[in-house]
Scaffold this motif. Sequence first.
Motif, PDB file in Angstrom:
ATOM      1  N   THR A  90     -13.451  -4.355 -15.504  1.00  0.00           N
ATOM      2  CA  THR A  90     -12.507  -3.037 -15.669  1.00  0.00           C
ATOM      3  C   THR A  90     -11.531  -3.561 -15.431  1.00  0.00           C
ATOM      4  OG1 THR A  90     -14.596  -2.408 -13.867  1.00  0.00           O
ATOM      5  CG2 THR A  90     -12.812  -1.037 -13.652  1.00  0.00           C
ATOM      6  N   LEU A  91     -10.691  -2.554 -15.769  1.00  0.00           N
ATOM      7  CA  LEU A  91      -9.501  -2.186 -15.735  1.00  0.00           C
ATOM      8  C   LEU A  91      -9.397  -1.549 -14.538  1.00  0.00           C
ATOM      9  CD1 LEU A  91      -5.919  -2.963 -17.025  1.00  0.00           C
ATOM     10  CD2 LEU A  91      -6.266  -1.182 -18.082  1.00  0.00           C
ATOM     11  N   TYR A  92      -8.124  -1.715 -14.058  1.00  0.00           N
ATOM     12  CA  TYR A  92      -7.644  -0.315 -12.612  1.00  0.00           C
ATOM     13  C   TYR A  92      -6.232  -0.184 -13.132  1.00  0.00           C
ATOM     14  CZ  TYR A  92     -11.008  -2.826 -10.166  1.00  0.00           C
ATOM     15  OH  TYR A  92     -12.529  -2.071  -9.573  1.00  0.00           O
ATOM     16  N   VAL A  93      -5.883   0.670 -13.417  1.00  0.00           N
ATOM     17  CA  VAL A  93      -4.443   1.402 -13.813  1.00  0.00           C
ATOM     18  C   VAL A  93      -4.684   2.604 -13.173  1.00  0.00           C
ATOM     19  CG1 VAL A  93      -5.576   1.835 -16.055  1.00  0.00           C
ATOM     20  CG2 VAL A  93      -3.066   1.431 -16.023  1.00  0.00           C
ATOM     21  N   GLN A 106     -15.844   3.538 -20.497  1.00  0.00           N
ATOM     22  CA  GLN A 106     -15.663   4.421 -19.377  1.00  0.00           C
ATOM     23  C   GLN A 106     -15.329   4.639 -18.258  1.00  0.00           C
ATOM     24  OE1 GLN A 106     -19.350   5.707 -19.349  1.00  0.00           O
ATOM     25  NE2 GLN A 106     -18.934   6.987 -17.387  1.00  0.00           N
ATOM     26  N   GLN A 107     -14.420   5.760 -17.966  1.00  0.00           N
ATOM     27  CA  GLN A 107     -13.707   6.396 -17.402  1.00  0.00           C
ATOM     28  C   GLN A 107     -14.077   6.817 -16.190  1.00  0.00           C
ATOM     29  OE1 GLN A 107     -10.781   8.713 -19.203  1.00  0.00           O
ATOM     30  NE2 GLN A 107      -9.445   8.783 -17.891  1.00  0.00           N
ATOM     31  N   GLY A 108     -13.316   6.258 -14.999  1.00  0.00           N
ATOM     32  CA  GLY A 108     -13.691   6.436 -13.516  1.00  0.00           C
ATOM     33  C   GLY A 108     -12.528   6.959 -12.565  1.00  0.00           C
ATOM     34  N   THR A 109     -12.450   6.847 -11.183  1.00  0.00           N
ATOM     35  CA  THR A 109     -11.720   7.059 -10.694  1.00  0.00           C
ATOM     36  C   THR A 109     -11.974   6.135  -9.635  1.00  0.00           C
ATOM     37  OG1 THR A 109     -10.691   9.754 -11.073  1.00  0.00           O
ATOM     38  CG2 THR A 109     -10.038   8.383  -9.135  1.00  0.00           C
ATOM     39  N   MET A 110     -11.160   5.611  -9.191  1.00  0.00           N
ATOM     40  CA  MET A 110     -11.513   5.026  -7.422  1.00  0.00           C
ATOM     41  C   MET A 110     -10.702   5.005  -6.171  1.00  0.00           C
ATOM     42  SD  MET A 110     -11.750   1.142  -6.878  1.00  0.00           S
ATOM     43  CE  MET A 110      -9.241   0.909  -6.155  1.00  0.00           C
ATOM     44  N   PHE A 111     -11.260   5.157  -5.658  1.00  0.00           N
ATOM     45  CA  PHE A 111      -9.915   5.145  -4.069  1.00  0.00           C
ATOM     46  C   PHE A 111      -9.633   4.180  -3.751  1.00  0.00           C
ATOM     47  CE2 PHE A 111     -10.167   5.606   0.527  1.00  0.00           C
ATOM     48  CZ  PHE A 111      -8.300   6.503   1.121  1.00  0.00           C
ATOM     49  N   MET A 112      -8.271   3.885  -4.038  1.00  0.00           N
ATOM     50  CA  MET A 112      -8.315   2.836  -3.332  1.00  0.00           C
ATOM     51  C   MET A 112      -7.923   1.784  -2.005  1.00  0.00           C
ATOM     52  SD  MET A 112      -6.219   0.650  -6.578  1.00  0.00           S
ATOM     53  CE  MET A 112      -5.135  -0.435  -5.858  1.00  0.00           C
ATOM     54  N   GLY A 113      -8.190   2.990  -1.094  1.00  0.00           N
ATOM     55  CA  GLY A 113      -8.308   2.296   0.013  1.00  0.00           C
ATOM     56  C   GLY A 113      -9.839   1.640   0.500  1.00  0.00           C
ATOM     57  N   THR A 127       4.875   2.921  -1.914  1.00  0.00           N
ATOM     58  CA  THR A 127       5.370   2.866  -3.111  1.00  0.00           C
ATOM     59  C   THR A 127       4.821   3.992  -4.399  1.00  0.00           C
ATOM     60  OG1 THR A 127       2.432   2.463  -4.124  1.00  0.00           O
ATOM     61  CG2 THR A 127       3.942   0.954  -2.995  1.00  0.00           C
ATOM     62  N   GLY A 128       4.237   5.055  -3.701  1.00  0.00           N
ATOM     63  CA  GLY A 128       4.175   6.344  -4.270  1.00  0.00           C
ATOM     64  C   GLY A 128       3.067   5.815  -5.848  1.00  0.00           C
ATOM     65  N   GLN A 129       2.709   4.433  -5.687  1.00  0.00           N
ATOM     66  CA  GLN A 129       1.467   4.849  -6.105  1.00  0.00           C
ATOM     67  C   GLN A 129       0.288   5.645  -6.779  1.00  0.00           C
ATOM     68  OE1 GLN A 129       1.236   1.235  -6.975  1.00  0.00           O
ATOM     69  NE2 GLN A 129       3.018   0.528  -8.235  1.00  0.00           N
ATOM     70  N   GLY A 130      -0.359   6.109  -5.570  1.00  0.00           N
ATOM     71  CA  GLY A 130      -1.390   7.086  -5.377  1.00  0.00           C
ATOM     72  C   GLY A 130      -2.819   6.197  -4.575  1.00  0.00           C
ATOM     73  N   LEU A 131      -3.059   7.176  -3.783  1.00  0.00           N
ATOM     74  CA  LEU A 131      -4.793   6.498  -3.241  1.00  0.00           C
ATOM     75  C   LEU A 131      -5.320   6.950  -4.042  1.00  0.00           C
ATOM     76  CD1 LEU A 131      -4.366   8.519  -0.271  1.00  0.00           C
ATOM     77  CD2 LEU A 131      -3.122   6.482  -0.257  1.00  0.00           C
ATOM     78  N   PHE A 132      -5.629   6.485  -5.015  1.00  0.00           N
ATOM     79  CA  PHE A 132      -6.745   6.381  -5.934  1.00  0.00           C
ATOM     80  C   PHE A 132      -5.362   5.859  -7.724  1.00  0.00           C
ATOM     81  CE2 PHE A 132      -7.762  10.202  -3.360  1.00  0.00           C
ATOM     82  CZ  PHE A 132      -8.923   9.910  -3.589  1.00  0.00           C
ATOM     83  N   THR A 133      -6.140   5.330  -8.066  1.00  0.00           N
ATOM     84  CA  THR A 133      -6.534   4.488  -9.977  1.00  0.00           C
ATOM     85  C   THR A 133      -7.642   5.016 -10.396  1.00  0.00           C
ATOM     86  OG1 THR A 133      -4.857   3.116 -10.706  1.00  0.00           O
ATOM     87  CG2 THR A 133      -6.803   2.289  -9.087  1.00  0.00           C
ATOM     88  N   THR A 134      -7.471   5.465 -11.786  1.00  0.00           N
ATOM     89  CA  THR A 134      -8.267   4.895 -12.803  1.00  0.00           C
ATOM     90  C   THR A 134      -8.933   3.986 -13.485  1.00  0.00           C
ATOM     91  OG1 THR A 134      -7.077   7.594 -14.077  1.00  0.00           O
ATOM     92  CG2 THR A 134      -8.472   5.726 -15.714  1.00  0.00           C
ATOM     93  N   THR A 135      -9.893   3.663 -13.739  1.00  0.00           N
ATOM     94  CA  THR A 135     -10.804   2.888 -14.287  1.00  0.00           C
ATOM     95  C   THR A 135     -10.996   2.906 -15.974  1.00  0.00           C
ATOM     96  OG1 THR A 135     -12.668   3.572 -12.861  1.00  0.00           O
ATOM     97  CG2 THR A 135     -11.415   2.202 -11.822  1.00  0.00           C
ATOM     98  N   LEU A 136     -11.033   1.436 -16.125  1.00  0.00           N
ATOM     99  CA  LEU A 136     -11.900   2.022 -17.805  1.00  0.00           C
ATOM    100  C   LEU A 136     -12.816   0.646 -17.635  1.00  0.00           C
ATOM    101  CD1 LEU A 136      -8.647   2.740 -19.559  1.00  0.00           C
ATOM    102  CD2 LEU A 136     -10.626   4.382 -18.818  1.00  0.00           C
ATOM    103  N   LYS A 137     -14.154   0.635 -17.822  1.00  0.00           N
ATOM    104  CA  LYS A 137     -14.678  -0.270 -18.869  1.00  0.00           C
ATOM    105  C   LYS A 137     -15.539  -0.483 -19.550  1.00  0.00           C
ATOM    106  CE  LYS A 137     -18.304  -1.618 -15.900  1.00  0.00           C
ATOM    107  NZ  LYS A 137     -19.337  -1.762 -13.589  1.00  0.00           N
TER     108      LYS A 137
END
Length: 216
Positions: A90-93, A106-113, A127-137
């Motif tokens: 899985t890539l987190y980006v 497969q695309q999804g969203t993960m709560f970085m917390g 950092t301004g990068q947001g609490l969520f990030t996109t995942t690609l698996k």
Amino acid sequence: MPFREINSKMVEATLAPGQKLFSQRGAMLAYRGEVSFTPNIQGGQGGVASMIGRRVAGEATPLMTVEGAGTVMFGHGGHHIQVINLSGDTLYVEADRLLAFDGTLQQGTMFMGSQGGVMGMVRGQVTGQGLFTTTLKGHGAVAVMAHGGVIELPITPGRDVHVDPQAYVAHHGDVRNKLSTAVGWRDMVGRGSGEAFQLELSGSGAVYVQASEEKL
């Protein structure tokens, strides 16, 4: 579907009938053959649930579906491009860093917390990068954008990697992250100002770091 790097700021993908990829809207530079481009309203390979999740998370960068038979060249804003090949992991980006990616992923969203608990949440706020990030698996290729080029740093057990959060681009593998403070660290060895933060990544995988602290 592999991406061929034309230069540091352009990549080319070859499409065959029955294949498709997703790209950021406006990222197509040129193409050859019978290729179609349509706005994507299904949230990528993750379907409607993925689309809703990304909108709630603020990760709803507009995508387009690319299909047909031919070759397509991609680039955006003169940003440097890094091609990352996934082999089932899985890539987190962040969504705005995605230039194009294989339609089989497969695309999804993960709560970085959930990675690093409260500190993961602080990281997003600071950092301004947001609490969520996109995942690609899955198995396929991803082209991501960055400022000033990218370096891949391996993460292995017992050998954690510390990254300036503003230089962080993406990571993959079985990796945990947490934000820690180090008074004077950024002023002494970083390029920012004010209170110092380090993004500490541990486990097994790799992190991609850009040669800049500038956001896209």
